[in-house]
Design an enzyme around this catalytic site. Structure first.
Site, short mmCIF file in Angstrom:
data_model
loop_
_atom_site.label_atom_id
_atom_site.label_comp_id
_atom_site.label_asym_id
_atom_site.label_seq_id
_atom_site.Cartn_x
_atom_site.Cartn_y
_atom_site.Cartn_z
N ASP A 1 82.36 -19.18 89.11
CA ASP A 1 83.33 -19.21 90.20
C ASP A 1 82.56 -19.18 91.52
O ASP A 1 81.47 -18.60 91.58
CB ASP A 1 84.29 -18.01 90.13
CG ASP A 1 85.57 -18.25 90.93
OD1 ASP A 1 86.56 -18.72 90.33
OD2 ASP A 1 85.57 -17.98 92.15
N ASP B 1 79.22 -22.77 93.87
CA ASP B 1 80.17 -23.72 94.42
C ASP B 1 79.83 -25.07 93.80
O ASP B 1 78.85 -25.71 94.17
CB ASP B 1 80.05 -23.78 95.94
CG ASP B 1 81.03 -24.77 96.57
OD1 ASP B 1 81.78 -25.44 95.83
OD2 ASP B 1 81.03 -24.88 97.81
N VAL B 2 80.63 -25.52 92.83
CA VAL B 2 80.29 -26.75 92.12
C VAL B 2 80.51 -27.98 92.97
O VAL B 2 80.12 -29.09 92.58
CB VAL B 2 81.06 -26.87 90.79
CG1 VAL B 2 80.61 -25.78 89.81
CG2 VAL B 2 82.57 -26.81 91.00
N ASN C 1 87.90 -26.20 85.46
CA ASN C 1 89.19 -25.75 85.98
C ASN C 1 89.06 -25.56 87.49
O ASN C 1 88.98 -24.45 87.99
CB ASN C 1 89.59 -24.44 85.30
CG ASN C 1 90.88 -23.88 85.85
OD1 ASN C 1 91.95 -24.47 85.70
ND2 ASN C 1 90.81 -22.73 86.52
N TYR D 1 95.59 -34.74 96.40
CA TYR D 1 95.62 -33.99 95.15
C TYR D 1 96.03 -34.90 94.00
O TYR D 1 95.39 -34.90 92.94
CB TYR D 1 96.60 -32.82 95.27
CG TYR D 1 96.58 -31.88 94.08
CD1 TYR D 1 95.63 -30.89 93.99
CD2 TYR D 1 97.53 -32.00 93.07
CE1 TYR D 1 95.60 -30.02 92.90
CE2 TYR D 1 97.51 -31.14 91.99
CZ TYR D 1 96.53 -30.15 91.91
OH TYR D 1 96.51 -29.31 90.82
N LYS E 1 93.56 -35.88 90.82
CA LYS E 1 93.87 -35.52 89.43
C LYS E 1 94.10 -36.78 88.57
O LYS E 1 93.78 -36.78 87.38
CB LYS E 1 95.08 -34.59 89.39
CG LYS E 1 94.79 -33.20 89.96
CD LYS E 1 93.64 -32.51 89.23
CE LYS E 1 93.45 -31.08 89.67
NZ LYS E 1 92.39 -30.37 88.90
N THR F 1 101.08 -18.98 87.94
CA THR F 1 99.76 -18.44 88.24
C THR F 1 99.70 -18.02 89.71
O THR F 1 100.56 -18.43 90.51
CB THR F 1 98.66 -19.48 87.99
OG1 THR F 1 98.85 -20.59 88.89
CG2 THR F 1 98.69 -19.97 86.54
#
Length: 265
Positions: free
Chosen positions: A44, A70-71, A97, A162, A166, A197
């Site tokens: 994360d 931080d990917v 994710n 977004y 996706k 969530t």
């Protein structure tokens, strides 16, 4: 619980979560993978959130290591794979994710800056994580499970970037499946609909100044099954796709949405 990932190493990117009343998809998936026997690298960009997930796992008697990264940063994905190999010596499962939508808007209002940031995190980082992990996954005959969104195929007029990002994750997943099948690597995606969530409910309710319970109830009205899903619903779908139960499944985008996709067409 079961042993569907016994002896395997799983990397869960986005394994922390936004603060809120419920558990997030990444945290639930990391916990479930560990309960099913995997050793888990929890990644994360907030190291404390990754460690909080690891604490849940280790308190339950399972094995996990936290890694802050931080990917979306240039050196993030390579560092994640290196950390997994250093900690566990192999990678069997990569679970991506990651997803943001801050600043998104209809096409005629979307700024370059918001578009670039959303695409960098949601799509580019996912692609680069997969690219870095593929050599390790080929050596183990591993599996990739990406998290997409129902927004990829449903109407989402205010979520231009977004939605595009996706939809790109879906296409990326199918391409990964095609190009890695002969190497024994499977690639599939989970496409959540309305899930209860912190990111799906708490964050927007707070941003819009709405009562959380009322906002959640409004979302549930749009689901044919009459309720929102939970992060555990998403986690169990990811577990299935990561495990040998799905050994002959690759290139699939699995909707986890209580039937919402049937309303799309």
């Amino acid at each position: 619980m079961g042993q569907r990932l016994q002896g395997k190493v799983a990397v869960v990117v986005g394994g922390g979560q936004t603060p809120g009343e419920t558990i997030g998809n990444g945290r639930a998936t990391a916990v479930l993978f560990a309960r099913e026997g995997a050793e888990v690298l929890v990644v994360d960009r907030h190291p404390d959130r990754a460690q909080a997930t690891v604490d849940l796992i280790t308190d339950d008697g399972h094995v996990a290591v936290a890694h802050g990264a931080d990917v979306a940063a240039d050196d993030g994905p390579a560092g994640v794979v290196a950390a997994a190999l250093e900690a566990f010596g192999r990678v069997d499962v990569l679970h991506n994710n990651v997803g943001i939508g801050a600043g998104d808007a209809p096409p005629h209002h979307l700024t370059d800056e918001a578009y670039d940031r959303i695409m960098d995190v949601n799509l580019r980082a996912t692609w680069r994580m997969c690219r870095e992990a593929v050599p390790a996954l080929r050596s183990t005959g591993g599996a990739i499970v990406n998290v997409s969104s129902l927004a990829a195929v449903a109407a989402a007029g205010n979520l231009t970037a977004y939605k595009l990002s996706k939809a790109g994750v879906n296409a990326l997943t199918q391409n990964l499946a095609l190009t890695n099948a002969r190497h024994g690597v499977r690639a599939n995606a989970v496409m959540p609909g309305f899930i209860d969530t912190p990111m799906g409910v708490d964050a927007p309710a707070t941003a819009f100044g709405l009562d959380r319970a009322a906002y959640a109830a409004g979302r549930a009205e749009h689901v044919p099954l009459g309720r929102q899903g939970t992060a555990w619903d998403v986690a169990h779908a990811a577990l299935f796709l990561a495990s040998d139960d799905a050994a002959f499944i690759t290139g699939v985008v699995l909707a986890v949405d209580g039937g919402q996709a049937t309303l799309v067409g």
